[in-house]
Design a protein around this motif. Sequence first.
Motif, PDB file in Angstrom:
ATOM      1  N   ILE A   1       0.869  -1.197   0.000  1.00  0.00           N
ATOM      2  CA  ILE A   1       0.000   0.000   0.000  1.00  0.00           C
ATOM      3  C   ILE A   1       0.899   1.238   0.000  1.00  0.00           C
ATOM      4  O   ILE A   1       0.701   2.189  -0.757  1.00  0.00           O
ATOM      5  CB  ILE A   1      -0.912   0.028   1.256  1.00  0.00           C
ATOM      6  CG1 ILE A   1      -1.736  -1.258   1.388  1.00  0.00           C
ATOM      7  CG2 ILE A   1      -1.831   1.246   1.208  1.00  0.00           C
ATOM      8  CD1 ILE A   1      -2.518  -1.384   2.712  1.00  0.00           C
ATOM      9  N   LYS A   2       1.923   1.199   0.872  1.00  0.00           N
ATOM     10  CA  LYS A   2       2.814   2.357   0.982  1.00  0.00           C
ATOM     11  C   LYS A   2       3.650   2.542  -0.286  1.00  0.00           C
ATOM     12  O   LYS A   2       3.832   3.670  -0.758  1.00  0.00           O
ATOM     13  CB  LYS A   2       3.747   2.178   2.191  1.00  0.00           C
ATOM     14  CG  LYS A   2       4.573   3.410   2.482  1.00  0.00           C
ATOM     15  CD  LYS A   2       5.716   3.128   3.456  1.00  0.00           C
ATOM     16  CE  LYS A   2       5.267   3.083   4.887  1.00  0.00           C
ATOM     17  NZ  LYS A   2       6.379   2.791   5.815  1.00  0.00           N
ATOM     18  N   LYS A   3       4.104   1.453  -0.849  1.00  0.00           N
ATOM     19  CA  LYS A   3       4.950   1.540  -2.051  1.00  0.00           C
ATOM     20  C   LYS A   3       4.170   2.197  -3.192  1.00  0.00           C
ATOM     21  O   LYS A   3       4.683   3.058  -3.905  1.00  0.00           O
ATOM     22  CB  LYS A   3       5.434   0.137  -2.449  1.00  0.00           C
ATOM     23  CG  LYS A   3       6.264   0.105  -3.708  1.00  0.00           C
ATOM     24  CD  LYS A   3       6.923  -1.261  -3.876  1.00  0.00           C
ATOM     25  CE  LYS A   3       7.467  -1.436  -5.278  1.00  0.00           C
ATOM     26  NZ  LYS A   3       6.437  -1.847  -6.244  1.00  0.00           N
ATOM     27  N   ARG A   4       2.906   1.807  -3.336  1.00  0.00           N
ATOM     28  CA  ARG A   4       2.089   2.404  -4.402  1.00  0.00           C
ATOM     29  C   ARG A   4       1.916   3.911  -4.165  1.00  0.00           C
ATOM     30  O   ARG A   4       2.026   4.720  -5.088  1.00  0.00           O
ATOM     31  CB  ARG A   4       0.724   1.703  -4.442  1.00  0.00           C
ATOM     32  CG  ARG A   4      -0.193   2.321  -5.465  1.00  0.00           C
ATOM     33  CD  ARG A   4      -1.522   1.591  -5.539  1.00  0.00           C
ATOM     34  NE  ARG A   4      -2.471   2.362  -6.325  1.00  0.00           N
ATOM     35  CZ  ARG A   4      -3.783   2.146  -6.305  1.00  0.00           C
ATOM     36  NH1 ARG A   4      -4.283   1.205  -5.554  1.00  0.00           N
ATOM     37  NH2 ARG A   4      -4.579   2.877  -7.046  1.00  0.00           N
ATOM     38  N   LEU A   5       1.667   4.277  -2.905  1.00  0.00           N
ATOM     39  CA  LEU A   5       1.496   5.688  -2.565  1.00  0.00           C
ATOM     40  C   LEU A   5       2.763   6.482  -2.903  1.00  0.00           C
ATOM     41  O   LEU A   5       2.709   7.537  -3.545  1.00  0.00           O
ATOM     42  CB  LEU A   5       1.188   5.798  -1.058  1.00  0.00           C
ATOM     43  CG  LEU A   5       1.200   7.189  -0.456  1.00  0.00           C
ATOM     44  CD1 LEU A   5      -0.004   8.001  -0.936  1.00  0.00           C
ATOM     45  CD2 LEU A   5       1.175   7.125   1.081  1.00  0.00           C
ATOM     46  N   VAL A   6       3.907   5.944  -2.485  1.00  0.00           N
ATOM     47  CA  VAL A   6       5.187   6.633  -2.716  1.00  0.00           C
ATOM     48  C   VAL A   6       5.428   6.774  -4.220  1.00  0.00           C
ATOM     49  O   VAL A   6       5.816   7.841  -4.705  1.00  0.00           O
ATOM     50  CB  VAL A   6       6.338   5.856  -2.013  1.00  0.00           C
ATOM     51  CG1 VAL A   6       7.697   6.359  -2.460  1.00  0.00           C
ATOM     52  CG2 VAL A   6       6.206   5.962  -0.496  1.00  0.00           C
ATOM     53  N   GLN A   7       5.154   5.714  -4.941  1.00  0.00           N
ATOM     54  CA  GLN A   7       5.367   5.755  -6.398  1.00  0.00           C
ATOM     55  C   GLN A   7       4.440   6.761  -7.072  1.00  0.00           C
ATOM     56  O   GLN A   7       4.852   7.498  -7.962  1.00  0.00           O
ATOM     57  CB  GLN A   7       5.148   4.377  -7.005  1.00  0.00           C
ATOM     58  CG  GLN A   7       6.397   3.522  -6.905  1.00  0.00           C
ATOM     59  CD  GLN A   7       6.151   2.076  -7.318  1.00  0.00           C
ATOM     60  OE1 GLN A   7       5.012   1.615  -7.368  1.00  0.00           O
ATOM     61  NE2 GLN A   7       7.231   1.356  -7.597  1.00  0.00           N
ATOM     62  N   ASP A   8       3.170   6.789  -6.606  1.00  0.00           N
ATOM     63  CA  ASP A   8       2.210   7.733  -7.188  1.00  0.00           C
ATOM     64  C   ASP A   8       2.681   9.169  -6.984  1.00  0.00           C
ATOM     65  O   ASP A   8       2.659   9.978  -7.911  1.00  0.00           O
ATOM     66  CB  ASP A   8       0.820   7.566  -6.552  1.00  0.00           C
ATOM     67  CG  ASP A   8       0.110   6.319  -7.069  1.00  0.00           C
ATOM     68  OD1 ASP A   8       0.661   5.670  -7.991  1.00  0.00           O
ATOM     69  OD2 ASP A   8      -0.970   5.998  -6.545  1.00  0.00           O
ATOM     70  N   VAL A   9       3.120   9.476  -5.755  1.00  0.00           N
ATOM     71  CA  VAL A   9       3.569  10.842  -5.469  1.00  0.00           C
ATOM     72  C   VAL A   9       4.826  11.149  -6.289  1.00  0.00           C
ATOM     73  O   VAL A   9       4.952  12.235  -6.872  1.00  0.00           O
ATOM     74  CB  VAL A   9       3.839  11.028  -3.957  1.00  0.00           C
ATOM     75  CG1 VAL A   9       4.411  12.411  -3.673  1.00  0.00           C
ATOM     76  CG2 VAL A   9       2.566  10.804  -3.161  1.00  0.00           C
ATOM     77  N   ALA A  10       5.746  10.185  -6.342  1.00  0.00           N
ATOM     78  CA  ALA A  10       6.997  10.404  -7.084  1.00  0.00           C
ATOM     79  C   ALA A  10       6.689  10.709  -8.556  1.00  0.00           C
ATOM     80  O   ALA A  10       7.265  11.623  -9.146  1.00  0.00           O
ATOM     81  CB  ALA A  10       7.891   9.177  -6.962  1.00  0.00           C
ATOM     82  N   THR A  11       5.744   9.967  -9.130  1.00  0.00           N
ATOM     83  CA  THR A  11       5.407  10.178 -10.546  1.00  0.00           C
ATOM     84  C   THR A  11       4.731  11.530 -10.752  1.00  0.00           C
ATOM     85  O   THR A  11       5.109  12.308 -11.625  1.00  0.00           O
ATOM     86  CB  THR A  11       4.466   9.048 -11.040  1.00  0.00           C
ATOM     87  OG1 THR A  11       5.025   7.812 -10.638  1.00  0.00           O
ATOM     88  CG2 THR A  11       4.279   9.062 -12.541  1.00  0.00           C
ATOM     89  N   GLN A  12       3.730  11.800  -9.890  1.00  0.00           N
ATOM     90  CA  GLN A  12       2.992  13.075 -10.024  1.00  0.00           C
ATOM     91  C   GLN A  12       3.912  14.282  -9.931  1.00  0.00           C
ATOM     92  O   GLN A  12       3.785  15.239 -10.673  1.00  0.00           O
ATOM     93  CB  GLN A  12       1.979  13.205  -8.896  1.00  0.00           C
ATOM     94  CG  GLN A  12       0.621  12.641  -9.203  1.00  0.00           C
ATOM     95  CD  GLN A  12      -0.169  12.510  -7.888  1.00  0.00           C
ATOM     96  OE1 GLN A  12       0.087  13.212  -6.917  1.00  0.00           O
ATOM     97  NE2 GLN A  12      -1.112  11.591  -7.879  1.00  0.00           N
ATOM     98  N   LYS A  13       4.832  14.239  -8.961  1.00  0.00           N
ATOM     99  CA  LYS A  13       5.667  15.421  -8.695  1.00  0.00           C
ATOM    100  C   LYS A  13       7.014  15.340  -9.413  1.00  0.00           C
ATOM    101  O   LYS A  13       7.869  16.205  -9.208  1.00  0.00           O
ATOM    102  CB  LYS A  13       5.936  15.568  -7.183  1.00  0.00           C
ATOM    103  CG  LYS A  13       4.718  15.458  -6.325  1.00  0.00           C
ATOM    104  CD  LYS A  13       4.065  16.817  -6.133  1.00  0.00           C
ATOM    105  CE  LYS A  13       2.794  16.646  -5.321  1.00  0.00           C
ATOM    106  NZ  LYS A  13       1.823  17.689  -5.463  1.00  0.00           N
ATOM    107  N   GLY A  14       7.234  14.260 -10.131  1.00  0.00           N
ATOM    108  CA  GLY A  14       8.499  14.090 -10.835  1.00  0.00           C
ATOM    109  C   GLY A  14       9.685  13.972  -9.875  1.00  0.00           C
ATOM    110  O   GLY A  14      10.751  14.541 -10.111  1.00  0.00           O
TER     111      GLY A  14
END
Length: 496
Positions: free
Chosen positions: A332-345
């Motif tokens: 769950i956390k990994k997906r969240l971190v990846q989503d934020v990383a992608t959104q914010k570059g």
Amino acid sequence: MDRRVFGVESEFGLTHRPETGRGLPPDELARYLFRPVVEFGRSSNIFIPNGSRLYLDVGSHPEYATAECDDLIDLIAADRAGERVMHDLALAAEERIHRDGFTGQVYVLKNNVDSAGNSYGSHENYLIPRTTHFRRLSGILLPFLVTRQIIAGAGRVVPADESSQAHFAFSQRADHMWEGISSATTRSRPIINTRDEPHADAASHRRLHVIVGDSNMSTTTSLLRYGSTDLVLRMIEAGVPIDDFELENPIAAIRQISHDITGGARVRTRAGDEFTAVQIQRGILQRVSRFVSERGAHHEHVDRVLQLWERALEAVESGDHSLIDQDIDWAIKKRLVQDVATQKGLDLSHPRLEQIDMAYHDVNPHRGLFHLLARRGRATSILTEEQISQAMTTPPPTRAAVRGEFLSTARAYGAECTVDWVHHKLTGRPLEAIMVKDPFAQQDDRVDTLLNKLGDRQSQLRERSFDERSDNAVTVALSDKYALITGAEPPEPPLI
Ligand SMILES: Nc1ncnc2c1ncn2[C@@H]1O[C@H](COP(=O)(O)OP(=O)(O)OP(=O)(O)O)[C@@H](O)[C@H]1O
Ligand SMILES: [Mg+2]
């Protein structure tokens, strides 16, 4: 054992973030947090009416130890109730801090590593028969626990250092374990602690103390963590032979596994074989499944535990983490971190992502990122809100119920008392300290008799129906909870 007593102790991280400048030092903040506790119980080490223990050790990591539970759902509800109690304390601390002229917010984090790299624990307690052969138990349990992180870890954004780039790991605690088995807790941090304090009849039982686990935010992950461990223990207790996975170096293995999110890290057994964590977990799961089909399920959630276990292993093995990214904390956390990383570059080494990791564990139900995901339907739960709020005030149906009633009644009559897991004592009546050694006992005549001496309870009780009595018990506990949180005066003694 068909019926087992479980308890879990969580230590929490604590931070103050003012609007400008530096926050309060951790020990001062912890004193603010525990002020209502000290006012309520005149100590920073108390039991509350739901049977659990609130505790501030030297240092600044407050601890909540759940009451003894004999059911996994009760255990997980009790653990989640502890987060809410901490949250309530944080709100009260924030108010006091503001009154004293400071600004900002207080954060209570249910995680295992702070920003300075200090680690604090989530300890599991399992009642086991004294006849369990400890050498055999550790031979099976250690490889299970070393690899359990792939199905129950809380996940961690690991910053870059001299030896490695920033990366995502399965576990928070893995890097902080130093020994397989020993009796020390702080100095050497073993995976299994052998200190022999059974809080039960020592002739027949032991309390197994497991200190390797990560704190879980997801109640679904908690079910898998405790449910799988209980099944492995049952098999050990039944003397069932299990494949030999005894590891050559459990401590090297636990770190190696944690830092390879592909699940491909191979670890060596004492016999000289090499396995991945998935292979070891699969070997154990197959044996457990056979055991369950031969002997039957011993509680209603066994099927769910086995299915989740299988799905988690498939996710790691296939690399398709979406199979479990609503159920298992690390995914769950990994997906969240990846989503934020992608959104914010952002690159994984960006400090913002470490903050996201911390914020995942914020116990504030309105601010914590795990809770936010749950509200958006991106994290499953096995509990209802009602079960959690009930667990804040009502003890589970074990010895905790005796303790809870003892505390509530003594308090209602203004009588001072002290308790621990086993003892019940009214201050000033030293000869009447009562030991309840059976952790399953929901009632104890001697404790009842002692409480009856506080007033003519008996004649009043006789006139009330059972339902009215249990309503009343909840009211007493709620009043106490109110007193605990606001630091208000204790309520008038109710007419019990
Ligand atoms: N007989 C028992 N078997 C299993 N668990 C038990 C038993 N009695 C109590 N427990 C659980 O064990 C935990 C004990 O927590 P506590 O923090 O007091 O113990 P400890 O870790 O031994 O002490 P400390 O934290 O002070 O080192 C609680 O969660 C409690 O519910
Ligand atoms: Mg403890």
